[in-house]
Motif scaffolding. Structure first.
Motif, PDB file in Angstrom:
ATOM      1  N   GLY A 154     -47.470  97.846 -20.655  1.00 13.68           N
ATOM      2  CA  GLY A 154     -46.960  97.691 -21.934  1.00 13.68           C
ATOM      3  C   GLY A 154     -48.073  97.864 -23.151  1.00 13.68           C
ATOM      4  O   GLY A 154     -48.348  97.148 -23.873  1.00 13.68           O
ATOM      5  N   HIS A 155     -48.586  99.037 -22.871  1.00  8.84           N
ATOM      6  CA  HIS A 155     -49.611  99.364 -23.780  1.00  8.84           C
ATOM      7  C   HIS A 155     -49.371 100.934 -24.577  1.00  8.84           C
ATOM      8  O   HIS A 155     -48.463 101.363 -24.109  1.00  8.84           O
ATOM      9  N   ASP A 156     -50.135 101.010 -25.556  1.00 13.20           N
ATOM     10  CA  ASP A 156     -49.928 102.271 -26.211  1.00 13.20           C
ATOM     11  C   ASP A 156     -49.965 103.650 -25.217  1.00 13.20           C
ATOM     12  O   ASP A 156     -51.032 103.697 -24.451  1.00 13.20           O
ATOM     13  N   TRP A 157     -49.100 104.544 -25.359  1.00 16.32           N
ATOM     14  CA  TRP A 157     -48.976 105.688 -24.536  1.00 16.32           C
ATOM     15  C   TRP A 157     -50.142 106.514 -24.628  1.00 16.32           C
ATOM     16  O   TRP A 157     -50.770 107.071 -23.483  1.00 16.32           O
ATOM     17  N   ASP A 158     -50.693 106.649 -25.877  1.00 10.10           N
ATOM     18  CA  ASP A 158     -51.827 107.724 -25.817  1.00 10.10           C
ATOM     19  C   ASP A 158     -53.017 107.112 -25.376  1.00 10.10           C
ATOM     20  O   ASP A 158     -53.928 107.670 -24.604  1.00 10.10           O
ATOM     21  N   VAL A 159     -53.310 105.631 -25.483  1.00 11.72           N
ATOM     22  CA  VAL A 159     -54.214 104.767 -24.657  1.00 11.72           C
ATOM     23  C   VAL A 159     -54.108 105.094 -23.164  1.00 11.72           C
ATOM     24  O   VAL A 159     -55.133 105.515 -22.369  1.00 11.72           O
ATOM     25  N   LEU A 160     -53.056 104.989 -22.669  1.00 13.36           N
ATOM     26  CA  LEU A 160     -52.704 105.088 -21.133  1.00 13.36           C
ATOM     27  C   LEU A 160     -52.906 106.575 -20.654  1.00 13.36           C
ATOM     28  O   LEU A 160     -53.544 106.661 -19.685  1.00 13.36           O
ATOM     29  N   SER A 161     -52.595 107.324 -21.377  1.00 17.20           N
ATOM     30  CA  SER A 161     -52.775 108.684 -21.335  1.00 17.20           C
ATOM     31  C   SER A 161     -54.567 109.142 -21.114  1.00 17.20           C
ATOM     32  O   SER A 161     -54.871 109.899 -20.247  1.00 17.20           O
ATOM     33  N   ARG A 162     -54.989 108.456 -22.115  1.00 14.87           N
ATOM     34  CA  ARG A 162     -56.699 108.816 -22.285  1.00 14.87           C
ATOM     35  C   ARG A 162     -57.096 107.904 -21.035  1.00 14.87           C
ATOM     36  O   ARG A 162     -58.133 108.725 -20.379  1.00 14.87           O
ATOM     37  N   LEU A 163     -56.667 106.823 -20.506  1.00 15.47           N
ATOM     38  CA  LEU A 163     -57.437 106.237 -19.304  1.00 15.47           C
ATOM     39  C   LEU A 163     -56.837 106.961 -18.098  1.00 15.47           C
ATOM     40  O   LEU A 163     -57.641 107.003 -17.093  1.00 15.47           O
ATOM     41  N   HIS A 164     -55.925 107.602 -17.926  1.00 15.17           N
ATOM     42  CA  HIS A 164     -55.478 108.514 -16.854  1.00 15.17           C
ATOM     43  C   HIS A 164     -56.350 109.777 -16.828  1.00 15.17           C
ATOM     44  O   HIS A 164     -57.091 110.033 -15.849  1.00 15.17           O
ATOM     45  N   GLN A 165     -56.563 110.309 -17.950  1.00 16.98           N
ATOM     46  CA  GLN A 165     -57.556 111.356 -17.904  1.00 16.98           C
ATOM     47  C   GLN A 165     -58.743 111.386 -17.684  1.00 16.98           C
ATOM     48  O   GLN A 165     -59.690 111.943 -17.060  1.00 16.98           O
ATOM     49  N   LYS A 166     -59.271 109.924 -17.921  1.00 15.95           N
ATOM     50  CA  LYS A 166     -60.586 109.494 -17.458  1.00 15.95           C
ATOM     51  C   LYS A 166     -60.654 109.023 -16.071  1.00 15.95           C
ATOM     52  O   LYS A 166     -61.869 108.570 -15.691  1.00 15.95           O
ATOM     53  N   GLY A 167     -59.482 109.039 -15.320  1.00 11.54           N
ATOM     54  CA  GLY A 167     -59.460 108.771 -13.853  1.00 11.54           C
ATOM     55  C   GLY A 167     -59.467 107.098 -13.680  1.00 11.54           C
ATOM     56  O   GLY A 167     -59.955 106.834 -12.655  1.00 11.54           O
ATOM     57  N   LEU A 168     -59.389 106.263 -14.584  1.00  9.20           N
ATOM     58  CA  LEU A 168     -59.372 105.004 -14.234  1.00  9.20           C
ATOM     59  C   LEU A 168     -57.975 104.424 -13.901  1.00  9.20           C
ATOM     60  O   LEU A 168     -57.803 103.341 -13.418  1.00  9.20           O
ATOM     61  N   ILE A 169     -56.935 105.209 -14.194  1.00 13.72           N
ATOM     62  CA  ILE A 169     -55.556 104.716 -13.789  1.00 13.72           C
ATOM     63  C   ILE A 169     -54.687 105.875 -13.197  1.00 13.72           C
ATOM     64  O   ILE A 169     -54.988 107.057 -13.734  1.00 13.72           O
TER      65      ILE A 169
ATOM     66  N   LEU B 296     -60.277  99.601 -11.430  1.00  6.75           N
ATOM     67  CA  LEU B 296     -60.341  98.196 -11.097  1.00  6.75           C
ATOM     68  C   LEU B 296     -61.610  97.516 -11.501  1.00  6.75           C
ATOM     69  O   LEU B 296     -61.692  96.420 -12.069  1.00  6.75           O
ATOM     70  N   ARG B 297     -62.826  98.212 -10.913  1.00  6.93           N
ATOM     71  CA  ARG B 297     -64.091  97.722 -11.166  1.00  6.93           C
ATOM     72  C   ARG B 297     -64.399  97.658 -12.511  1.00  6.93           C
ATOM     73  O   ARG B 297     -64.699  96.512 -13.133  1.00  6.93           O
ATOM     74  N   ARG B 298     -64.163  98.819 -13.540  1.00  4.49           N
ATOM     75  CA  ARG B 298     -64.240  98.880 -14.809  1.00  4.49           C
ATOM     76  C   ARG B 298     -63.663  97.576 -15.452  1.00  4.49           C
ATOM     77  O   ARG B 298     -64.028  97.131 -16.458  1.00  4.49           O
ATOM     78  N   SER B 299     -62.416  97.696 -15.265  1.00  3.55           N
ATOM     79  CA  SER B 299     -61.585  96.693 -15.802  1.00  3.55           C
ATOM     80  C   SER B 299     -61.978  95.343 -15.848  1.00  3.55           C
ATOM     81  O   SER B 299     -61.898  94.421 -16.742  1.00  3.55           O
ATOM     82  N   GLU B 300     -62.480  94.752 -14.474  1.00  7.43           N
ATOM     83  CA  GLU B 300     -63.057  93.661 -14.462  1.00  7.43           C
ATOM     84  C   GLU B 300     -64.179  93.301 -15.205  1.00  7.43           C
ATOM     85  O   GLU B 300     -64.416  92.186 -15.854  1.00  7.43           O
ATOM     86  N   GLU B 301     -65.095  94.311 -15.293  1.00 10.79           N
ATOM     87  CA  GLU B 301     -66.395  94.085 -16.095  1.00 10.79           C
ATOM     88  C   GLU B 301     -66.141  93.937 -17.515  1.00 10.79           C
ATOM     89  O   GLU B 301     -66.713  93.193 -18.162  1.00 10.79           O
ATOM     90  N   LEU B 302     -64.932  94.618 -17.970  1.00 11.32           N
ATOM     91  CA  LEU B 302     -64.818  94.724 -19.360  1.00 11.32           C
ATOM     92  C   LEU B 302     -64.005  93.363 -19.790  1.00 11.32           C
ATOM     93  O   LEU B 302     -64.606  92.882 -20.635  1.00 11.32           O
ATOM     94  N   PHE B 303     -63.133  92.802 -18.575  1.00  9.89           N
ATOM     95  CA  PHE B 303     -62.639  91.721 -19.247  1.00  9.89           C
ATOM     96  C   PHE B 303     -63.541  90.621 -19.279  1.00  9.89           C
ATOM     97  O   PHE B 303     -63.808  89.638 -20.232  1.00  9.89           O
TER      98      PHE B 303
END
Length: 78
Positions: free
Chosen positions: A29-44, A61-68
């Motif tokens: 449930g987040h902005d589609w442009d952000v999700l697209s960039r996360l996909h392009q970066k290989g994070l999702i 998964l690793r990076r999301s936990e670190e950032l959280f």
């Protein structure tokens, strides 16, 4: 105002960790442009589809936990 997309991406990736379920799925449930960039970066994996969640890659998964932890938790008191 100039928006720093990388900082926005990091905040959303951290919030994806907050909504993790089934091991590596998170509500999308987040902005589609952000999700697209996360996909392009290989994070999702590709967020396009009928599923209400996205799958985080191992790196995501690793990076999301670190950032959280960095963004949303208090440092332990000595």
């Amino acid at each position: 105002m100039e928006i720093n997309d990388d900082k926005v991406d990091e905040a959303v990736l951290a919030l994806l960790w907050l909504t993790l379920h089934d091991g590596r799925r998170a509500w999308k449930g987040h902005d589609w442009d952000v999700l697209s960039r996360l996909h392009q970066k290989g994070l999702i994996l590709d967020p396009v589809g009928k599923a209400k969640s996205v799958v985080l890659t191992n790196d995501g998964l690793r990076r999301s936990e670190e950032l959280f932890k960095a963004l949303f938790t208090n440092a332990p008191k000595p």
